[in-house]
Scaffold this motif. Structure first.
Motif, PDB file in Angstrom:
ATOM      1  N   GLY A  32       0.776  -1.236   0.000  1.00 34.51           N
ATOM      2  CA  GLY A  32       0.000   0.000   0.000  1.00 34.51           C
ATOM      3  C   GLY A  32       0.806   1.283   0.000  1.00 34.51           C
ATOM      4  N   HIS A  33       2.121   1.195  -0.106  1.00 36.22           N
ATOM      5  CA  HIS A  33       2.965   2.382  -0.136  1.00 36.22           C
ATOM      6  C   HIS A  33       3.148   2.878  -1.582  1.00 36.22           C
ATOM      7  CE1 HIS A  33       3.900   1.587   4.059  1.00 36.22           C
ATOM      8  NE2 HIS A  33       4.283   0.365   3.735  1.00 36.22           N
ATOM      9  N   GLU A  34       3.487   4.146  -1.714  1.00 35.36           N
ATOM     10  CA  GLU A  34       3.840   4.719  -3.018  1.00 35.36           C
ATOM     11  C   GLU A  34       5.365   4.747  -3.126  1.00 35.36           C
ATOM     12  OE1 GLU A  34       1.961   8.422  -4.180  1.00 35.36           O
ATOM     13  OE2 GLU A  34       0.457   8.140  -2.607  1.00 35.36           O
ATOM     14  N   VAL A  35       5.885   4.260  -4.241  1.00 37.91           N
ATOM     15  CA  VAL A  35       7.333   4.193  -4.406  1.00 37.91           C
ATOM     16  C   VAL A  35       7.738   4.778  -5.756  1.00 37.91           C
ATOM     17  CG1 VAL A  35       9.385   2.732  -4.359  1.00 37.91           C
ATOM     18  CG2 VAL A  35       7.352   2.050  -3.060  1.00 37.91           C
ATOM     19  N   GLN A  36       8.735   5.644  -5.712  1.00 41.57           N
ATOM     20  CA  GLN A  36       9.346   6.156  -6.929  1.00 41.57           C
ATOM     21  C   GLN A  36      10.835   5.824  -6.902  1.00 41.57           C
ATOM     22  OE1 GLN A  36       8.417  10.138  -8.171  1.00 41.57           O
ATOM     23  NE2 GLN A  36       6.241   9.954  -7.669  1.00 41.57           N
ATOM     24  N   ILE A  37      11.320   5.241  -7.986  1.00 43.81           N
ATOM     25  CA  ILE A  37      12.739   4.914  -8.140  1.00 43.81           C
ATOM     26  C   ILE A  37      13.346   5.874  -9.146  1.00 43.81           C
ATOM     27  CG2 ILE A  37      14.365   3.213  -9.068  1.00 43.81           C
ATOM     28  CD1 ILE A  37      12.615   1.025  -7.942  1.00 43.81           C
ATOM     29  N   VAL A  38      14.478   6.463  -8.789  1.00 37.02           N
ATOM     30  CA  VAL A  38      15.224   7.326  -9.698  1.00 37.02           C
ATOM     31  C   VAL A  38      16.501   6.603 -10.085  1.00 37.02           C
ATOM     32  CG1 VAL A  38      16.360   9.564 -10.004  1.00 37.02           C
ATOM     33  CG2 VAL A  38      14.282   9.400  -8.628  1.00 37.02           C
ATOM     34  N   ALA A  39      16.715   6.429 -11.390  1.00 36.85           N
ATOM     35  CA  ALA A  39      17.863   5.681 -11.876  1.00 36.85           C
ATOM     36  C   ALA A  39      18.408   6.322 -13.145  1.00 36.85           C
ATOM     37  CB  ALA A  39      17.467   4.231 -12.159  1.00 36.85           C
ATOM     38  N   ALA A  40      19.664   6.020 -13.459  1.00 37.00           N
ATOM     39  CA  ALA A  40      20.267   6.491 -14.707  1.00 37.00           C
ATOM     40  C   ALA A  40      19.757   5.649 -15.862  1.00 37.00           C
ATOM     41  CB  ALA A  40      21.788   6.400 -14.622  1.00 37.00           C
ATOM     42  N   ASP A  41      19.694   6.259 -17.047  1.00 34.41           N
ATOM     43  CA  ASP A  41      19.238   5.493 -18.204  1.00 34.41           C
ATOM     44  C   ASP A  41      20.304   4.523 -18.704  1.00 34.41           C
ATOM     45  OD1 ASP A  41      20.973   7.468 -19.231  1.00 34.41           O
ATOM     46  OD2 ASP A  41      19.902   7.567 -21.141  1.00 34.41           O
ATOM     47  N   TYR A  42      21.588   4.763 -18.354  1.00 38.96           N
ATOM     48  CA  TYR A  42      22.639   3.855 -18.787  1.00 38.96           C
ATOM     49  C   TYR A  42      23.308   3.213 -17.578  1.00 38.96           C
ATOM     50  CZ  TYR A  42      26.625   1.613 -20.807  1.00 38.96           C
ATOM     51  OH  TYR A  42      27.540   0.657 -21.170  1.00 38.96           O
ATOM     52  N   SER A  43      23.378   1.891 -17.597  1.00 38.67           N
ATOM     53  CA  SER A  43      24.097   1.128 -16.583  1.00 38.67           C
ATOM     54  C   SER A  43      24.773  -0.044 -17.266  1.00 38.67           C
ATOM     55  CB  SER A  43      23.135   0.616 -15.510  1.00 38.67           C
ATOM     56  OG  SER A  43      23.752  -0.412 -14.736  1.00 38.67           O
ATOM     57  N   HIS A  44      26.010  -0.319 -16.886  1.00 43.74           N
ATOM     58  CA  HIS A  44      26.734  -1.458 -17.449  1.00 43.74           C
ATOM     59  C   HIS A  44      26.176  -2.785 -16.954  1.00 43.74           C
ATOM     60  CE1 HIS A  44      28.543  -0.935 -13.477  1.00 43.74           C
ATOM     61  NE2 HIS A  44      29.030  -2.165 -13.571  1.00 43.74           N
ATOM     62  N   LEU A  45      25.329  -2.749 -15.929  1.00 44.19           N
ATOM     63  CA  LEU A  45      24.796  -3.975 -15.357  1.00 44.19           C
ATOM     64  C   LEU A  45      23.579  -4.498 -16.109  1.00 44.19           C
ATOM     65  CD1 LEU A  45      24.968  -2.994 -11.578  1.00 44.19           C
ATOM     66  CD2 LEU A  45      26.530  -4.500 -12.814  1.00 44.19           C
ATOM     67  N   ARG A  46      22.866  -3.634 -16.786  1.00 40.72           N
ATOM     68  CA  ARG A  46      21.607  -4.043 -17.405  1.00 40.72           C
ATOM     69  C   ARG A  46      21.817  -4.747 -18.742  1.00 40.72           C
ATOM     70  NH1 ARG A  46      19.887   1.615 -16.798  1.00 40.72           N
ATOM     71  NH2 ARG A  46      19.433   1.922 -14.586  1.00 40.72           N
ATOM     72  N   GLN A  47      20.895  -5.644 -19.050  1.00 36.47           N
ATOM     73  CA  GLN A  47      20.883  -6.253 -20.369  1.00 36.47           C
ATOM     74  C   GLN A  47      20.251  -5.314 -21.392  1.00 36.47           C
ATOM     75  OE1 GLN A  47      18.648  -9.752 -19.199  1.00 36.47           O
ATOM     76  NE2 GLN A  47      20.489 -11.021 -19.236  1.00 36.47           N
ATOM     77  N   LYS A  48      19.312  -4.490 -20.931  1.00 42.11           N
ATOM     78  CA  LYS A  48      18.616  -3.551 -21.806  1.00 42.11           C
ATOM     79  C   LYS A  48      18.462  -2.234 -21.070  1.00 42.11           C
ATOM     80  CE  LYS A  48      14.148  -2.771 -24.059  1.00 42.11           C
ATOM     81  NZ  LYS A  48      12.770  -3.309 -24.245  1.00 42.11           N
ATOM     82  N   ASN A  49      18.965  -1.159 -21.657  1.00 44.69           N
ATOM     83  CA  ASN A  49      18.821   0.167 -21.064  1.00 44.69           C
ATOM     84  C   ASN A  49      17.706   0.928 -21.774  1.00 44.69           C
ATOM     85  OD1 ASN A  49      20.961   0.632 -18.977  1.00 44.69           O
ATOM     86  ND2 ASN A  49      22.299   0.015 -20.657  1.00 44.69           N
TER      87      ASN A  49
END
Length: 408
Positions: A32-49
């Motif tokens: 029931g909580h509201e959550v916002q995540i702020v992240a960079a559009d480019y990360s070397h960890l992701r398979q898809k940015n």
């Protein structure tokens, strides 16, 4: 409760690693909580940015509002990555008006591995009256100094040290993924009562759902090994320096006369060097296969008789280790061979396998032989103990509740 989660490298099921912010946020949304995540559009960890046409883009993923911040690409850990970091921090500050005027958070979490995001997080928390949480993945700048060999006098390291100390002082709660870091954090100015350990975990639902099938090459290799009645020791994950797979290959050299096969599934910066090492040693008991999709991992692990995870002998591990791979291994209900020297050892704690020292090929080979000599029932009891350990302590549904309960 409104929760703002700042994590430079945050991922999702559709983008890839890292998954911890997504799993925690998803459980908070379900509660029931509201959550916002702020992240960079480019990360070397992701398979898809994500691809951004502007400086910011919002996206809803399973009820979580992601705000992607446009940042430059980078290679390795040099200047281009530092530029990427500072561009992201600038973008976060550029969003501060939104959180001061439109969506005022109750909790702000700084969680970007490097500690510099404690500064914009503290600014937003102070202006909104929110509680500030500093979530520590790895100890920076200690990790780049002890592992990467950087000088503690380097200007960037000095800046990181200032930011880490700032986070310990300013945060209302310090969430550590490392179980043995309290004394170190106190030495950097943190009050002991701020310390809460919330380790990584596993999404149990992913293990209870339908399993994705293995690629044909993987099925064929497993079938051939089983036809030869080989005892199969599996490894699934990155083939990098930290994984100490070169010592596993040295152990394989000692096992060439045993009816044991090592199956290494994954990719990474050191895979070519490992292939060359195996060829030089003429190892016919080691088999390399490409990485597979996350949802196919349970099917792979189920086909192995035991699973291996190893570590370098590094002083930084005195603060504890918290590998996601371990939770997958234990959820598979398989016994684990663990080569480690660290402040904690989950395999020994859970009674889930055999632990030996790090960087010790002879000890690894001996552990594999001992594991193969056990009865299926004995190995099954080890696997069951590991699974019970994860379900009790590392289910993200449990961890998400503990995280919020630990806020001060």
């Amino acid at each position: 409760m409104r929760i703002l989660y700042i994590n430079h490298y945050a991922g999702s099921p559709q983008h890839g690693m890292e998954f911890r912010p997504y799993y925690l946020a998803r459980e908070w949304v379900r509660a029931g909580h509201e959550v916002q995540i702020v992240a960079a559009d480019y990360s070397h960890l992701r398979q898809k940015n994500p691809t951004l046409a502007a400086n910011y883009a919002d996206e809803d993923i399973d009820g979580i509002r992601y705000t992607w911040c446009k940042t430059p690409r980078y290679e390795g850990n040099g200047l281009s990555r530092v530029i990427n970091i500072f561009r992201f921090l600038g973008r976060v500050m550029g969003l501060s008006g939104r959180y001061l005027k439109q969506w005022r958070p109750d909790v702000v979490i700084a969680s970007s591995t490097y500690p510099l995001d404690t500064v914009p997080a503290a600014f937003i928390a102070r202006k909104t009256g929110a509680r500030l949480v500093y979530e520590v993945h790895d100890l920076w700048p200690l990790t780049p100094v002890e592992v990467g060999g950087m000088s503690p006098r380097h200007p960037f390291i000095r800046l990181l040290q200032w930011a880490e100390d700032f986070g310990y002082r300013k945060a209302d709660t310090v969430v550590s993924m490392l179980p043995c870091a309290l004394d170190y954090m106190r030495s950097r100015g943190m009050a002991a009562e701020k310390y809460v350990v919330i380790p990584n975990g596993v999404d149990v639902a992913e293990w209870q759902g339908a399993r994705a099938p293995l690629p044909e090459a993987h099925r064929a290799q497993l079938a051939a090994l089983k036809a030869g009645k080989r005892f199969i020791v599996g490894y699934a994950g990155g083939h990098g320096l930290a994984n100490a797979l070169d010592f596993l290959l040295d152990a394989a050299n000692l096992l060439r006369d045993d009816n044991i096969a090592l199956l290494l599934v994954g990719d990474g910066a050191d895979k070519q060097a490992l292939l060359e090492q195996a060829a030089k040693l003429q190892l016919d008991n080691v088999h390399f296969l490409p990485a597979i999709a996350k949802h196919a991992v349970p099917a792979l692990l189920a086909e192995c008789d035991a699973l291996y995870i190893g570590w370098r002998k590094l002083p930084i591990y005195r603060f504890g280790i918290n590998p996601n791979k371990m939770f997958d291994y234990m959820m598979a209900g398989k016994p684990v061979i663990h080569s480690v020297e660290a402040g904690n050892d989950m395999v020994a704690e859970a009674g889930a396998g055999i632990s030996v020292g790090a960087e010790d090929a002879a000890a690894i080979a001996d552990a594999i032989r001992r594991m193969a000599a056990l009865t299926p029932n004995e190995r099954g009891r080890m696997g069951a103990a590991g699974k019970a350990f994860v379900l009790a302590r590392h289910d993200y549904r449990v961890l998400a509740k503990r995280f919020l309960q630990g806020l001060k």
